[in-house]
Design a protein around this motif. Structure first.
Motif, mmCIF file in Angstrom:
data_model
loop_
_atom_site.group_PDB
_atom_site.id
_atom_site.type_symbol
_atom_site.label_atom_id
_atom_site.label_comp_id
_atom_site.label_asym_id
_atom_site.label_seq_id
_atom_site.Cartn_x
_atom_site.Cartn_y
_atom_site.Cartn_z
ATOM 1 N N ASN A 1 3.696 -7.710 1.502
ATOM 2 C CA ASN A 1 2.726 -7.873 2.581
ATOM 3 C C ASN A 1 3.382 -7.974 3.950
ATOM 4 O OD1 ASN A 1 0.797 -8.240 0.388
ATOM 5 N ND2 ASN A 1 -0.535 -9.134 1.936
ATOM 6 N N ASP B 1 -4.691 -9.324 -0.842
ATOM 7 C CA ASP B 1 -5.513 -8.126 -0.747
ATOM 8 C C ASP B 1 -6.822 -8.451 -0.033
ATOM 9 O OD1 ASP B 1 -6.355 -9.768 -2.919
ATOM 10 O OD2 ASP B 1 -7.618 -8.120 -3.616
ATOM 11 N N ASP C 1 0.816 -1.209 0.000
ATOM 12 C CA ASP C 1 0.000 0.000 0.000
ATOM 13 C C ASP C 1 0.854 1.266 0.000
ATOM 14 O OD1 ASP C 1 -2.463 -1.480 0.184
ATOM 15 O OD2 ASP C 1 -1.956 -1.863 2.280
#
Length: 1014
Positions: A953, A919, A653
């Protein structure tokens, strides 16, 4: 007549060096095990090739001094022998009993080969005990066995254990030093106790006789093929200079790692002609070095106009810096000037000059953060297009923990793959046309490339060109695992240390030690800073001179550039102001509270403007962002007109967010002299210090929490950074100031917020223990005294309009020294607060200094005495350099103090309870299949994608969340996923709304606001 090697049964050839655990050899129809002697030859050939192509002249000179009596040709052969003998200790029952073990489940074929090998080896005369004796043989690590047996074989007259000191034969001290170097090839130089404890592994009293002749035969075979006599070898070993130790060890380790590539160095089969083994090893070594572009920088001829054709005329301070560089030999350059003044261009041009006059093999640019390292990698990539000769290719590594997730790294890897494919195609076409075997030269496309080999933990520093964090430099001055490899990689190139003001005292002390090592190795160093306190400048100069064993001789001049040569001559040069003065009006204001601040900033940009708020901690950032988002939603704005950026986002992100911000707020990508047409009409950016250094972005107005003056000056560099945008800035972001000469000057404004106490003074001290509502958690981030001193400096310089006008770099030194120099004093409550915070600060600095001293290793002590080999020992006996232990025996290597974080990989668990995705929407399913080391091209792509997704992640969880009343469960108590890619990694499973359900239960993650504790 004395028995010769040829008269004895060649049992030594049956000593195994490697077995086919990964099935590489079998896949290529090769044998299941490789003779140790074959691996020795491969390692020696790699050392030879690296000596010829990778090592710069000054590194070869250091090694010649230590291992050749000053004669490079002798030293080269001696180092080749040492590289070959690194695994001599594998000739021991405790190692050889593992032959046939598969480690990864059952491998009947390998086990059968092991049983057959034992039978044949015993028949050939290898003194293996019977199977029960093999199982019960005293255990020692093979590198420690090497360190124990080698001195006696090569001439130490003690014949038995002498404690690793050669005290019974002073001429043998060099032998013991060389043996200890080989004993460290798995990461840690062994202590004398460790070396002594390896004696039973091959002693006649414990495993039966016969192993000393095997060792002698292996040594004689290596000496004969390389062309060195035993007495010449021992006489050449005089490693008195400290840097010779990591240089030799690093070269040997890299040679071993290259030679251990089973694809590049196939196993040899007994029964084939040994006369061809050495030639094959040398051919394969040359090919490996070529394929990995492991060659010193062939700096392109020319000067500034050739390096920077778009700006062919250097600025005056850049020209002055280049003119001050020594015409020969190493140097250290300190460059102090404002953000945007061209320091990086000067540093790279200086490195190019050093490469031309000293043969320096490349560049390592050290940055304070991973994000800033990624940004600078693009700068260095562009520089290499001019700094390399036309058509020459060189690797550029990005060195930090998440480099595999960097899109720039992927582009470099793709460029490397394309380069190799083009080379193979060109050679094939040439061979087909001429009817010849493929054995020609390829003209590469040139520029920066990368190979996956450089993505391994330490190998990025070995790349001729690399950008990474400063952590890699400071770990090179500690007993961290493979610290010698780190130093070896750094010492062969020019080291640029950027943003030097951003490092805490602990890091500065370690950096001083690293600079001394680099100086001792003949390496050049460039230090860049916008705001360098005088004490740090002095300590760096002293460290450089200590490494050269000289006293500093200062010319006493002034200037933003300082150059020190190898003799300690200190030269100051450059115009007092490196660039035109940057004027800024600082508005010092009490913090109005989060609600009022949110309303103020939204109202401020209602009709346009780019405003940033820089908060010290993450939680206030998130709180302010959520309020701002509510307010702009009620006003009907687009929600993306307010963005949040901090360190608790997953890279998945954070990276696209940073890219978007830089595209909008950075310079015009096509022409920096023109405005950025992607710049929005209005935008609010709320962030922590991540925007301070890592992004080339520009704001109309900046509001920042109170911070030390050096950081405030750095942050000022993000206000009106790109002048082409000036005409489009709103009027409210400018301040018209009347200078003393009646000149009215338009300048940017920056607001600094502080929390006032009841007495009007800023609240700078951390909360007391037990406070239910802590008043100032910011005091845990910055030391209270520099905060208070900075507030006083700004306040005392305020004009009648309440603003403090500063000019950088003209005022920078005064502002910084007012905080970090002489102690400030005052009366009444203000004086008491100054006294109290000063005492606390000095105590904390003393603690940092002690922490650094307890961990660092320096080449020379304060009296100039070289470090002893025993002081370089690490590993289990003294703390392994990686994990915490008890007392001095377990001192952990740390690159920085402050709160650590716990890394975890986060997956989203979908509603069915079994499907995992990267996600929250489940559109990117997790791939946890094993992607083996030996892969097809398609598998390599899938492996890279898998590793990238895992890194993207990654969560960094503050360590203090695992303590206290609402403590998270410790990672060792988390459930594990039984899949090879994450088997050893802590994993957090999140619901689609971000709530953790497995692992660190008690956290929540949002792609919009990041990680939080619930």
């Amino acid at each position: 007549m004395a028995e010769t090697q040829q008269d004895r049964p060649q049992a030594w050839l049956w000593v195994v060096g490697k077995t086919d655990l990964r099935r590489v050899s079998r896949k290529n129809d090769g044998p299941l095990w490789n003779p140790l002697f074959a691996h020795m030859l491969d390692a020696a050939a790699c050392a030879e090739c690296l000596w010829d192509h990778y090592l710069p002249p000054f590194t070869r000179a250091r090694l010649a001094e230590a291992f050749g009596g000053g004669d490079e040709s002798v030293a080269k052969k001696v180092v080749m022998v040492l590289a070959a003998l690194h695994d001599l200790g594998k000739a021991a029952p405790c190692f050889l009993r593992m032959v046939g073990d598969s480690y990864r489940g059952e491998d009947p074929e390998l086990q059968q080969a092991g049983r057959e090998w034992r039978r044949q080896a015993r028949t050939a005369g290898l003194p293996l005990p019977d199977d029960s004796g093999m199982a019960g043989a005293p255990w020692a690590r093979h590198e420690h066995v090497t360190a124990e047996v080698l001195p006696r074989i090569l001439g130490c007259e003690c014949r038995r254990r002498c404690g690793g000191t050669g005290r019974y034969d002073s001429a043998a001290k060099g032998l013991h030093a060389a043996a200890d170097i080989l004993g460290g090839h798995h990461g840690h130089i062994p202590s004398p106790v460790t070396v002594q404890s390896a004696f039973p592994a091959t002693a006649a009293e414990t495993v039966g006789g016969g192993w000393e002749p095997v060792h002698e035969d292996l040594v004689d075979a290596v000496l004969e093929i390389i062309g060195v006599r035993r007495n010449e070898f021992a006489a050449a070993l005089r490693p008195h200079r400290p840097s010779a130790i990591p240089l030799a060890l690093g070269l040997i380790v890299i040679s071993d790692w290259l030679a251990s590539d089973e694809n590049r160095f196939p196993y040899r089969r007994l029964g084939t002609a040994r006369s061809g083994w050495w030639k094959a090893s040398r051919d394969q070594a040359r090919q490996a070095v070529d394929e990995l572009w492991l060659k010193a920088w062939p700096a392109a001829p020319g000067g500034w106009p050739d390096l920077y054709p778009d700006t062919p005329m250097p600025r005056p301070f850049q020209a002055a810096g280049l003119a001050a560089l020594p015409k020969a030999g190493p140097m250290m350059m300190l460059v102090e000037s404002d953000t945007g003044s061209g320091k990086t261009k000067l540093a790279l041009a200086a490195a190019h000059h050093v490469a031309q006059v000293t043969g320096a093999g490349g560049i390592y640019q050290a940055m304070p953060t991973r994000a800033s390292a990624g940004q600078v990698a693009g700068v260095l990539e562009r520089f290499l297009r001019s700094a390399l000769p036309s058509g020459v290719t060189a690797p550029l590594a990005v060195v930090h923990g998440t480099a595999k997730a960097d899109s720039r790294v992927h582009a470099l890897l793709d460029a490397g793959e394309n380069e190799k494919a083009e080379a193979e195609a060109d050679l094939f076409d040439l061979a087909s046309f001429m009817g010849l075997a493929v054995n020609g030269d390829h003209t590469p496309r040139g520029g920066a490339v990368l190979d996956e080999w450089y993505l391994r933990r330490w190998l990025g520093l070995v790349s001729p060109f690399a950008v990474g964090t400063v952590d890699q430099v400071v770990l090179g001055s500690q007993r961290s695992k493979h610290w010698a490899v780190r130093l070896f990689g750094l010492c062969t190139k020019t080291v640029i240390i950027d943003e030097a003001h951003a490092y805490e005292l602990y890091q500065q002390r370690l950096l001083d030690a690293a600079v001394a090592w680099l100086a001792d190795a003949g390496t050049s160093v460039v230090v860049l800073s916008a705001t360098l306190p005088a004490a740090i400048r002095t300590s760096l100069i002293e460290a450089w001179c200590r490494g050269h064993q000289v006293m500093a001789s200062d010319d006493g001049a002034q200037g933003p550039i300082t150059v020190i040569d190898a003799k300690g001559t200190v030269t100051h040069t450059g115009p007092t102001e490196a660039v035109p003065a940057l004027w800024t009006a600082i508005d010092l204001q009490p913090d109005p509270g989060v609600e009022a601040l949110a309303e103020r900033i939204v109202s401020q940009v209602e009709h346009g403007g780019i405003l940033a708020v820089l908060r010290t901690r993450v939680d206030p950032c998130v709180e302010l962002f959520e309020l701002v988002r509510q307010k702009i939603t009620r006003r009907g704005w687009d929600t993306d007109e307010a963005v949040l950026l901090h360190s608790r986002f997953m890279p998945r992100d954070r990276q696209p967010l940073e890219e978007t911000i830089e595209a909008k707020l950075g310079p015009n990508a096509d022409d920096k002299t023109k405005p950025n047409l992607k710049r929005p009409k209005r935008l609010i950016v709320i962030a922590t210090q991540v925007i301070e250094q890592s992004l080339d972005i520009d704001f109309d107005f900046l509001i920042t929490d109170l911070a030390p003056t050096d950081l405030l000056i750095q942050r000022r560099g993000r206000v009106h950074r790109h002048q082409p945008n000036d005409d489009a800035r709103p009027s409210w972001c400018w301040h018209a100031h009347l200078l003393g000469d009646s000149t009215r000057m338009r300048m940017p404004k920056m607001q600094v917020l502080y929390k006032p106490g009841d007495d009007g003074l800023p609240i700078v001290e951390p909360p007391e223990k037990g406070e239910t509502k802590p008043s100032n958690l910011d005091g845990l981030i910055y030391s209270p005294y520099p905060l208070l001193a900075s507030w006083r400096v700004i306040r005392h310089k305020q004009g009648p309009d309440g603003l403090t006008v500063i000019s950088t770099p003209g005022d920078s030194a005064e502002l910084i020294e007012a905080v970090y120099g002489e102690r400030q004093t005052a009366e009444d409550e203000e004086g008491q607060l100054l006294d109290r915070t000063w005492s606390t600060w000095q105590a904390n600095l003393a603690d940092e200094d002690q922490e650094a001293e307890s961990r660092l290793i320096a080449p020379y002590d304060a009296c100039g005495t070289p470090v002893r080999m025993s002081e370089l020992a690490s590993g289990e006996d003294i703390g392994d350099g990686e994990t915490e232990g008890s007392g001095l025996r377990g001192i952990k290597a740390l690159s920085r103090l402050g709160e650590p974080t716990i890394s975890a990989i986060a997956f989203y668990q979908q509603a069915d309870g079994t499907t995992l995705s990267y996600d929250p929407d489940g559109k990117q399913p997790v791939d946890l299949r094993y992607r083996g080391a030996q892969r097809s091209k398609e598998e390599k792509v899938l492996h890279r994608k898998q590793q990238t997704n895992l890194l993207l992640n990654a969560l960094q969880i503050p360590a203090h969340w695992f303590a206290g009343k609402k403590a998270l469960p410790e990672p060792r108590a988390w459930p594990t996923l039984d899949h090879p890619p994450v088997r050893r990694s802590p994993v957090a499973l999140l619901t689609p709304d971000g709530t953790c359900v497995t692992g660190p239960i008690g956290i929540r993650y949002s792609p919009l606001t990041g990680l939080e504790r619930i």
